[in-house]
Enzyme design. Structure first.
Site, PDB file in Angstrom:
ATOM      1  N   GLU A 117      46.832  21.468  48.660  1.00  0.00           N
ATOM      2  CA  GLU A 117      45.625  21.236  47.865  1.00  0.00           C
ATOM      3  C   GLU A 117      44.901  22.556  47.661  1.00  0.00           C
ATOM      4  O   GLU A 117      45.041  23.489  48.448  1.00  0.00           O
ATOM      5  CB  GLU A 117      44.713  20.211  48.537  1.00  0.00           C
ATOM      6  CG  GLU A 117      44.286  20.557  49.949  1.00  0.00           C
ATOM      7  CD  GLU A 117      43.594  19.389  50.634  1.00  0.00           C
ATOM      8  OE1 GLU A 117      42.615  18.870  50.062  1.00  0.00           O
ATOM      9  OE2 GLU A 117      44.030  18.998  51.732  1.00  0.00           O
ATOM     10  N   LYS A 119      42.113  25.445  47.660  1.00  0.00           N
ATOM     11  CA  LYS A 119      41.076  25.831  48.623  1.00  0.00           C
ATOM     12  C   LYS A 119      39.787  26.070  47.839  1.00  0.00           C
ATOM     13  O   LYS A 119      39.616  27.086  47.188  1.00  0.00           O
ATOM     14  CB  LYS A 119      41.479  27.085  49.390  1.00  0.00           C
ATOM     15  CG  LYS A 119      40.499  27.465  50.491  1.00  0.00           C
ATOM     16  CD  LYS A 119      40.991  28.682  51.263  1.00  0.00           C
ATOM     17  CE  LYS A 119      40.050  29.009  52.407  1.00  0.00           C
ATOM     18  NZ  LYS A 119      38.689  29.352  51.937  1.00  0.00           N
ATOM     19  N   ASP A 121      35.999  26.901  46.838  1.00  0.00           N
ATOM     20  CA  ASP A 121      35.107  27.981  47.254  1.00  0.00           C
ATOM     21  C   ASP A 121      33.691  27.428  47.342  1.00  0.00           C
ATOM     22  O   ASP A 121      32.897  27.513  46.416  1.00  0.00           O
ATOM     23  CB  ASP A 121      35.174  29.125  46.230  1.00  0.00           C
ATOM     24  CG  ASP A 121      34.742  30.444  46.844  1.00  0.00           C
ATOM     25  OD1 ASP A 121      34.525  30.497  48.060  1.00  0.00           O
ATOM     26  OD2 ASP A 121      34.621  31.427  46.091  1.00  0.00           O
ATOM     27  N   TYR A 229      38.523  16.883  52.842  1.00  0.00           N
ATOM     28  CA  TYR A 229      39.846  17.469  53.085  1.00  0.00           C
ATOM     29  C   TYR A 229      40.382  17.249  54.490  1.00  0.00           C
ATOM     30  O   TYR A 229      41.495  17.663  54.798  1.00  0.00           O
ATOM     31  CB  TYR A 229      39.831  18.970  52.781  1.00  0.00           C
ATOM     32  CG  TYR A 229      38.890  19.797  53.639  1.00  0.00           C
ATOM     33  CD1 TYR A 229      39.079  19.925  55.013  1.00  0.00           C
ATOM     34  CD2 TYR A 229      37.827  20.483  53.073  1.00  0.00           C
ATOM     35  CE1 TYR A 229      38.227  20.693  55.797  1.00  0.00           C
ATOM     36  CE2 TYR A 229      36.977  21.255  53.843  1.00  0.00           C
ATOM     37  CZ  TYR A 229      37.174  21.348  55.203  1.00  0.00           C
ATOM     38  OH  TYR A 229      36.332  22.104  55.969  1.00  0.00           O
ATOM     39  N   LYS A 317      45.807  32.762  50.166  1.00  0.00           N
ATOM     40  CA  LYS A 317      44.718  33.227  49.323  1.00  0.00           C
ATOM     41  C   LYS A 317      45.246  33.889  48.045  1.00  0.00           C
ATOM     42  O   LYS A 317      46.308  34.512  48.042  1.00  0.00           O
ATOM     43  CB  LYS A 317      43.840  34.218  50.100  1.00  0.00           C
ATOM     44  CG  LYS A 317      43.280  33.671  51.407  1.00  0.00           C
ATOM     45  CD  LYS A 317      42.250  32.584  51.190  1.00  0.00           C
ATOM     46  CE  LYS A 317      40.919  33.136  50.746  1.00  0.00           C
ATOM     47  NZ  LYS A 317      40.190  33.822  51.825  1.00  0.00           N
ATOM     48  N   CYS A 411      22.125  54.979  16.450  1.00  0.00           N
ATOM     49  CA  CYS A 411      23.464  54.412  16.604  1.00  0.00           C
ATOM     50  C   CYS A 411      24.456  55.500  17.020  1.00  0.00           C
ATOM     51  O   CYS A 411      24.522  56.562  16.379  1.00  0.00           O
ATOM     52  CB  CYS A 411      23.898  53.782  15.279  1.00  0.00           C
ATOM     53  SG  CYS A 411      25.609  53.220  15.268  1.00  0.00           S
ATOM     54  N   CYS A 414      26.963  55.896  13.642  1.00  0.00           N
ATOM     55  CA  CYS A 414      26.531  56.373  12.323  1.00  0.00           C
ATOM     56  C   CYS A 414      25.208  57.118  12.341  1.00  0.00           C
ATOM     57  O   CYS A 414      24.813  57.709  11.333  1.00  0.00           O
ATOM     58  CB  CYS A 414      26.448  55.206  11.338  1.00  0.00           C
ATOM     59  SG  CYS A 414      25.079  54.063  11.659  1.00  0.00           S
ATOM     60  N   CYS A 441      21.987  48.251  15.342  1.00  0.00           N
ATOM     61  CA  CYS A 441      22.033  49.370  14.395  1.00  0.00           C
ATOM     62  C   CYS A 441      21.705  48.814  13.015  1.00  0.00           C
ATOM     63  O   CYS A 441      22.283  47.796  12.600  1.00  0.00           O
ATOM     64  CB  CYS A 441      23.419  50.005  14.402  1.00  0.00           C
ATOM     65  SG  CYS A 441      23.770  51.021  12.954  1.00  0.00           S
ATOM     66  N   CYS A 447      27.705  51.745   8.463  1.00  0.00           N
ATOM     67  CA  CYS A 447      28.124  52.117   9.819  1.00  0.00           C
ATOM     68  C   CYS A 447      29.597  51.745   9.964  1.00  0.00           C
ATOM     69  O   CYS A 447      29.959  50.574   9.834  1.00  0.00           O
ATOM     70  CB  CYS A 447      27.280  51.378  10.851  1.00  0.00           C
ATOM     71  SG  CYS A 447      27.834  51.603  12.561  1.00  0.00           S
TER      72      CYS A 447
END
Length: 781
Positions: A117, A119, A121, A229, A317, A411, A414, A441, A447
């Site tokens: 199954e 794991k 977190d 579990y 893991k 910018c 440009c 910008c 640009c």
């Protein structure tokens, strides 16, 4: 029968029904009633308990909301220690574990069956049930002593306060993980940002922090779930396998992992680990590995324990997704809409098996929230194919020469000015303007960065689908001055393209053919290809389907667009401003003049014929002090917008329950010529489009797959998956990317993998490509 007796019976019945619905929703994943029906039952129970407080019991579903805040957590001593698991990081570690198990059991060459199954977190907890009632909840703590969090675990919606069914032991200690699903975590952080609060770094921290709140009401407001579990102390007889015990838990109303499976031998364990790893990002919760346990309980006892961990279980893991590295610099990239995005340049670090040297910082509000400075040690995370992101700063490691992150005034591509966007919130009679999180910008297509991104988006597969026009080719075309807008693509010549790097005669003719083949897009594809801010693929499809023609979409006023589902006023203004822009109109005109011919244009969709009403129009005008009920009364009294605009003070006094303040506000609003003109313009457009309340209604032909959800998986030989998706959507279906209990049908081609397996587990209908083609032929014909 007395009222009290009736209340006792009804309360018992409601609790039983709600418990059953909870069991079917959280444990079986088979909801038996709509949310609205569940909410009705819950409200009825709450009302009855308010009338009869003497009938409220601790196990009632209404008692999950949390009581008074605690001053501190008490301690709980675990009679059966909650041990940690040994870890496997490499394949060899798992092989060594299996060898030790077989040696310990004296199995020379034999095969051991394991349970497998994910794991999760989250935070490990112990739940103690006595005679089926939840009496205690505790954290793992140091494995021997934990904290008493009973008041908090009682608020977790999928933890049964009383065990379901029958056959459970009089004393049962359940071990499990309380976690926060990804969707809940994202919603929690979004709400925190909205309220100016602190966000959580990851779902595990969010779950742990939520469970350790001294005020259970805070825990109750968090989207937490349990997955059982294992087992601790018990005085009853249970099944002789670990999987059997968990299946018994499921029958008693305790949620267990839907990914729980047996595996014979280490090779099947490896296959499970690989499969879950491939599906990791599509799971609705975070996992950091897989847990393998010897399945037979008798063999678990035979193997026993080391000092801190069982010999019969191991956690394999996944590679770490979070690492610490140094922020070397922050650079700013320019996107298709001119947005200036900060990008972190990192000291290269291995994260989840990939070398990471860049990470997104999203925007300057995110930089401020993190408090990040150049030179900081930062925590970086990578999840699947998602761009790595910075989760936080290790402030105590900040060097003395750390520098703040500053937005450039010009910018970087440009040299045009960079401006911060403004957020405009429109309410009743006023506009509130605030600073946005994005800097832009102002150079637009002058640009080159914006021009390149705009052309790349225009040519992309889901837009105009110009095969072979990749990023590098677009860059060459723009750098050489051959393309100054998407319309210039349709003027390119053989002589111009063959001069580009990497092109010969065949590749040149192929690109010219691909450009020519893109000249007949659907209206939806064309709208999406234009790159209107905040208009994604689904909104483009909605605009095309609802309004039916480019001309109507171009002319549509923002208020008219808000009659379309899921189009809010801010998005409506973005659409309207885009088509008002002279440059954009010029590009569209050039595209049509140079051969782009839109397909499937037609009339307004029948669903939106006469969809508007006079009260709704009045409400959308945002007249101060005129709410929806007042708008309905005005419409009923005067019958037309013109009459309302012309109504004098005496006329308005005749409107039932219209306050003097509302009447004056209405008169003041329409005394301003621009307001009256705007209202009449909206009405005129509604009439022109056929959306006016006096327009002719038209019958809506029912789409054959309306309300159904389909999934495409594997390879389709006669069409691409995108083409299959388009055809299904034209028939009314929603096409999803994952299989669930709500999926109507799965189309599986060669190479179908986990989605096909999931469909089999859930009993979802599966058809092959031949059956799919036959169905399309029948429904489209």
């Amino acid at each position: 029968m007395t009222d009290a007796q009736t209340a006792v019976e009804r309360i018992a019945q409601l609790r039983s029904e709600i418990d059953e619905h909870n069991y079917r929703y959280y444990v079986l994943d088979e909801p038996s009633v709509p949310d609205a029906e569940y909410d009705r039952l819950f409200r009825e129970l709450k009302a009855l308990e308010a009338e009869h407080p003497e009938l409220v019991t601790p196990e009632s579903p209404t008692q999950r909301v949390g009581g008074e805040a605690l001053t501190a957590f008490g301690q709980v001593r675990h009679e059966v220690p909650m041990l940690s698991l040994g870890n496997a990081f490499e394949e060899q570690d798992l092989t060594d574990f299996d060898r030790r198990v077989r040696d310990g059991l004296g199995l020379d060459g034999g095969v051991v069956e394991y349970s497998c199954e994910p794991k999760l977190d989250g935070l490990a907890v112990s739940l103690l049930y006595e005679n089926g009632q939840l009496v205690r909840g505790a954290t793992r703590g140091d494995g021997t002593t934990g904290e008493n969090i009973t008041a908090n675990v009682r608020t977790v919606r999928n933890i049964p306060l009383r065990l379901h069914g029958h056959g459970w032991p009089a004393l049962l200690e359940v071990r499990g993980e309380i976690y926060m699903p990804k969707a809940g975590f994202e919603a929690l952080n979004a709400k925190a940002l909205e309220q100016g609060g602190k966000t959580f770094a990851n779902p595990r921290n969010a779950a742990a922090g939520s469970l350790r709140q001294l005020d259970p009401r805070i825990t109750a407001s968090r989207p937490l779930e349990l997955c059982a579990y294992g087992i601790g102390k018990t005085d009853g007889v249970l099944p002789d396998t670990h999987i059997g015990i968990l299946e018994a838990f499921k029958g008693w109303g305790l949620p267990i992992s839907r990914e729980l499976k047996p595996a014979r031998g280490v090779e099947e364990c490896r296959a499970y680990y690989q499969d879950i790893g491939e599906r990791r990002d599509s799971l609705p919760y975070e996992i950091d590995g897989v847990v393998f346990k010897v399945n037979l309980v008798a063999r678990q006892r035979e193997l026993g324990f080391r000092a801190r961990e069982p010999r019969w279980a191991i956690a394999h893991k996944f590679p770490a997704r979070e690492e610490v590295t140094e922020l070397l610099d922050v650079e700013f990239q320019v996107g298709r809409t001119g947005a200036i995005t900060p990008v972190a340049r990192l000291k290269p670090v291995q994260v989840a098996g990939v070398t990471v040297s860049n990470a997104t910082l999203h925007n300057m509000d995110e930089v401020a929230r993190l408090g990040v400075m150049i030179g900081d040690s930062i925590i970086v995370r990578r999840a699947g194919d998602v761009i790595p992101q910075i989760l936080g700063v290790i402030a105590e490691r900040r060097p003395a020469d750390a520098r703040p992150v500053q937005v450039p005034e010009h910018c970087p591509v440009c040299g045009s000015a960079v401006e911060r966007t403004q957020l405009i919130k429109r309410g009743k009679g006023r506009e509130a303007i605030s600073q946005g999180a994005v800097y832009r910008c102002i150079g637009r297509l002058a640009c080159q960065a914006q021009l390149k991104q705009a052309v790349i988006h225009f040519a992309s597969r889901r837009a105009m689908d110009i095969d072979g026009l990749g990023d590098r080719i677009v860059e060459q075309l723009i750098d050489r001055g051959l393309v100054r807008s998407p319309a210039d693509l349709y003027c390119l010549t053989f002589e111009q393209i063959i001069e580009l790097d990497g092109f010969a005669e065949v590749s040149t003719r192929n690109l010219l053919a691909a450009i020519a083949n893109s000249c007949k897009p659907t209206l939806a594809r064309f709208i999406y290809a234009l790159g209107i801010p905040d208009v994604g693929e689904e909104t483009a499809k909605l605009l095309a389907r609802a309004l039916g023609s480019l001309a109507r979409i171009e002319r549509a006023l923002p208020e008219v667009l808000t009659w379309l589902p899921d189009v809010g006023l801010e998005v409506a203004h973005e659409i309207h401003h885009f088509f008002e822009d002279e440059h954009n109109r010029t590009v569209i005109e050039l595209l049509l003049r140079r051969g782009v011919t839109l397909q499937d244009e037609g009339e307004l969709h029948p669903e939106f014929a006469a969809v508007a009403s006079l009260p709704e129009l009045l409400d959308k005008l945002n007249i101060p002090h005129i709410a929806s009920t007042g708008a309905e009364r005005l419409a009923a009294r005067f019958g037309s917008l013109g009459a309302i605009i012309c109504a004098d003070w005496l006329d308005l006094r005749q409107v039932e329950r219209l306050s003097e303040r509302a009447a004056r506000s209405l008169r003041d609003f329409f005394d301003q010529p621009e307001n009256a003109a705007r209202a009449l313009a909206i009405e005129a457009q509604l009439s022109d489009f056929g959306m006016h309340w006096q327009s002719a209604r038209r019958a809506v032909a029912g789409l054959p797959l309306a309300g159904q959800t389909w999934v495409l998986t594997g390879t389709l030989e006669s069409m691409s998956r995108d083409q299959g998706k388009e055809r299904l959507e034209r028939l009314g279906a929603k096409v999803a990317s994952s299989v669930s209990a709500k999926t109507s049908c799965v189309v599986a081609g060669p190479g179908a993998g986990s989605k096909l397996a999931k469909a089999g587990e859930l009993g979802v209908k599966v058809i092959d490509e031949a059956a799919f083609l036959l169905l399309l032929q029948q429904l489209e014909g």
